[in-house]
Design a protein around this motif. Sequence first.
Motif, PDB file in Angstrom:
ATOM      1  N   TYR A   1      35.149  23.308  -6.820  1.00  2.08           N
ATOM      2  CA  TYR A   1      34.813  22.134  -6.006  1.00  2.08           C
ATOM      3  C   TYR A   1      36.013  21.197  -5.958  1.00  2.08           C
ATOM      4  O   TYR A   1      36.729  21.046  -6.950  1.00  2.08           O
TER       5      TYR A   1
ATOM      6  N   ILE B   1      34.716  19.776  -0.714  1.00  2.00           N
ATOM      7  CA  ILE B   1      34.519  21.170  -0.338  1.00  2.00           C
ATOM      8  C   ILE B   1      34.126  21.975  -1.571  1.00  2.00           C
ATOM      9  O   ILE B   1      34.494  21.628  -2.695  1.00  2.00           O
ATOM     10  N   TYR B   2      33.380  23.059  -1.321  1.00  2.00           N
ATOM     11  CA  TYR B   2      32.882  23.915  -2.394  1.00  2.00           C
ATOM     12  C   TYR B   2      33.172  25.360  -2.032  1.00  2.00           C
ATOM     13  O   TYR B   2      32.871  25.800  -0.923  1.00  2.00           O
TER      14      TYR B   2
ATOM     15  N   ALA C   1      34.707  29.347   1.533  1.00  2.00           N
ATOM     16  CA  ALA C   1      34.219  27.970   1.488  1.00  2.00           C
ATOM     17  C   ALA C   1      32.746  27.970   1.866  1.00  2.00           C
ATOM     18  O   ALA C   1      32.402  28.183   3.021  1.00  2.00           O
TER      19      ALA C   1
ATOM     20  N   ASP D   1      30.717  25.366   1.549  1.00  2.00           N
ATOM     21  CA  ASP D   1      30.332  24.067   2.122  1.00  2.00           C
ATOM     22  C   ASP D   1      31.593  23.220   2.234  1.00  2.00           C
ATOM     23  O   ASP D   1      32.174  22.866   1.215  1.00  2.00           O
ATOM     24  N   ASP D   2      32.017  22.921   3.455  1.00  2.00           N
ATOM     25  CA  ASP D   2      33.179  22.047   3.651  1.00  2.00           C
ATOM     26  C   ASP D   2      32.781  20.761   4.370  1.00  2.00           C
ATOM     27  O   ASP D   2      33.615  20.108   5.000  1.00  2.00           O
ATOM     28  N   SER D   3      31.522  20.401   4.223  1.00  2.00           N
ATOM     29  CA  SER D   3      30.996  19.249   4.959  1.00  2.00           C
ATOM     30  C   SER D   3      31.594  17.915   4.537  1.00  2.00           C
ATOM     31  O   SER D   3      31.485  16.921   5.254  1.00  2.00           O
TER      32      SER D   3
ATOM     33  N   LEU E   1      34.877  17.359   3.926  1.00  2.00           N
ATOM     34  CA  LEU E   1      36.246  17.143   4.396  1.00  2.00           C
ATOM     35  C   LEU E   1      36.229  16.074   5.485  1.00  2.00           C
ATOM     36  O   LEU E   1      35.494  16.198   6.464  1.00  2.00           O
TER      37      LEU E   1
ATOM     38  N   SER F   1      42.951  27.334  -6.347  1.00  2.00           N
ATOM     39  CA  SER F   1      42.698  26.760  -5.021  1.00  2.00           C
ATOM     40  C   SER F   1      43.774  25.724  -4.696  1.00  2.00           C
ATOM     41  O   SER F   1      44.308  25.068  -5.597  1.00  2.00           O
TER      42      SER F   1
ATOM     43  N   LEU G   1      44.430  22.440  -2.074  1.00  2.00           N
ATOM     44  CA  LEU G   1      43.959  21.484  -1.075  1.00  2.00           C
ATOM     45  C   LEU G   1      45.182  21.022  -0.292  1.00  2.00           C
ATOM     46  O   LEU G   1      46.180  20.588  -0.884  1.00  2.00           O
TER      47      LEU G   1
ATOM     48  N   SER H   1      24.521  24.199  -1.456  1.00  2.00           N
ATOM     49  CA  SER H   1      25.849  23.634  -1.660  1.00  2.00           C
ATOM     50  C   SER H   1      26.224  23.456  -3.123  1.00  2.00           C
ATOM     51  O   SER H   1      27.376  23.663  -3.465  1.00  2.00           O
TER      52      SER H   1
END
Lengths: 113, 113
Positions: A33, A47-48, A54, A56-58, A60, A75, A77, B98
Amino acid sequence: GAGVSQTPSNKVTEKGKYVELRCDPISGHTALYWYRQSLGQGPEFLIYFQGTGAADDSGLPNDRFFAVRPEGSVSTLKIQRTERGDSAVYLCASSSPPVSTQYFGPGTRLTVL
Amino acid sequence: DQQVKQNSPSLSVQEGRISILNCDYTNSMFDYFLWYKKYPAEGPTFLISISSIKDKNEDGRFTVFLNKSAKHLSLHIVPSQPGDSAVYFCAVLSQGGSEKLVFGKGTKLTVNP
């Protein structure tokens, strides 16, 4: 064992530049995460990842932000065209589902001048 | 619209006394709750958690209480020690695929010797 590590610990950049922040999760943790913490606020989800994808990128904020986890471990970013409002501490966490506890790294403090 | 609220930005207690930190949430569908402790320049450290099927979870000096009807949880630290001085964040697990954490803004606890 080793915890979550993040590099660099501090990053100072100029407005408009591109930055990459790295996260190395706890070995064996499949979930990763990214959160962002601004002064006086709690961490906010970005983001997860579950494995390489990915899930869940809700969180961002816009398309200048992007994250990858190509091999399901480390990861990165990525922030393009940085703005002063991007200044914050970027936190990475990992977990090993089905256990829900997330373990955080020390964070990267990003300052955009 | 805050889903997790910690209404006390700060709390000061005497060493040896009880510290009580409070947290309210808005969504009755949340079913897993966590407390994190954060020292300056470090990432949040997991402290204790509770599932919605319980109303109390204890770990040494730390106890978390959950009141589902009131959508309220609290963290009790007894006896408080100067090393407990930190910012405490309440977090809830937002499920539905999520697994992201939603944090409150934190309460800064100061334990005076």
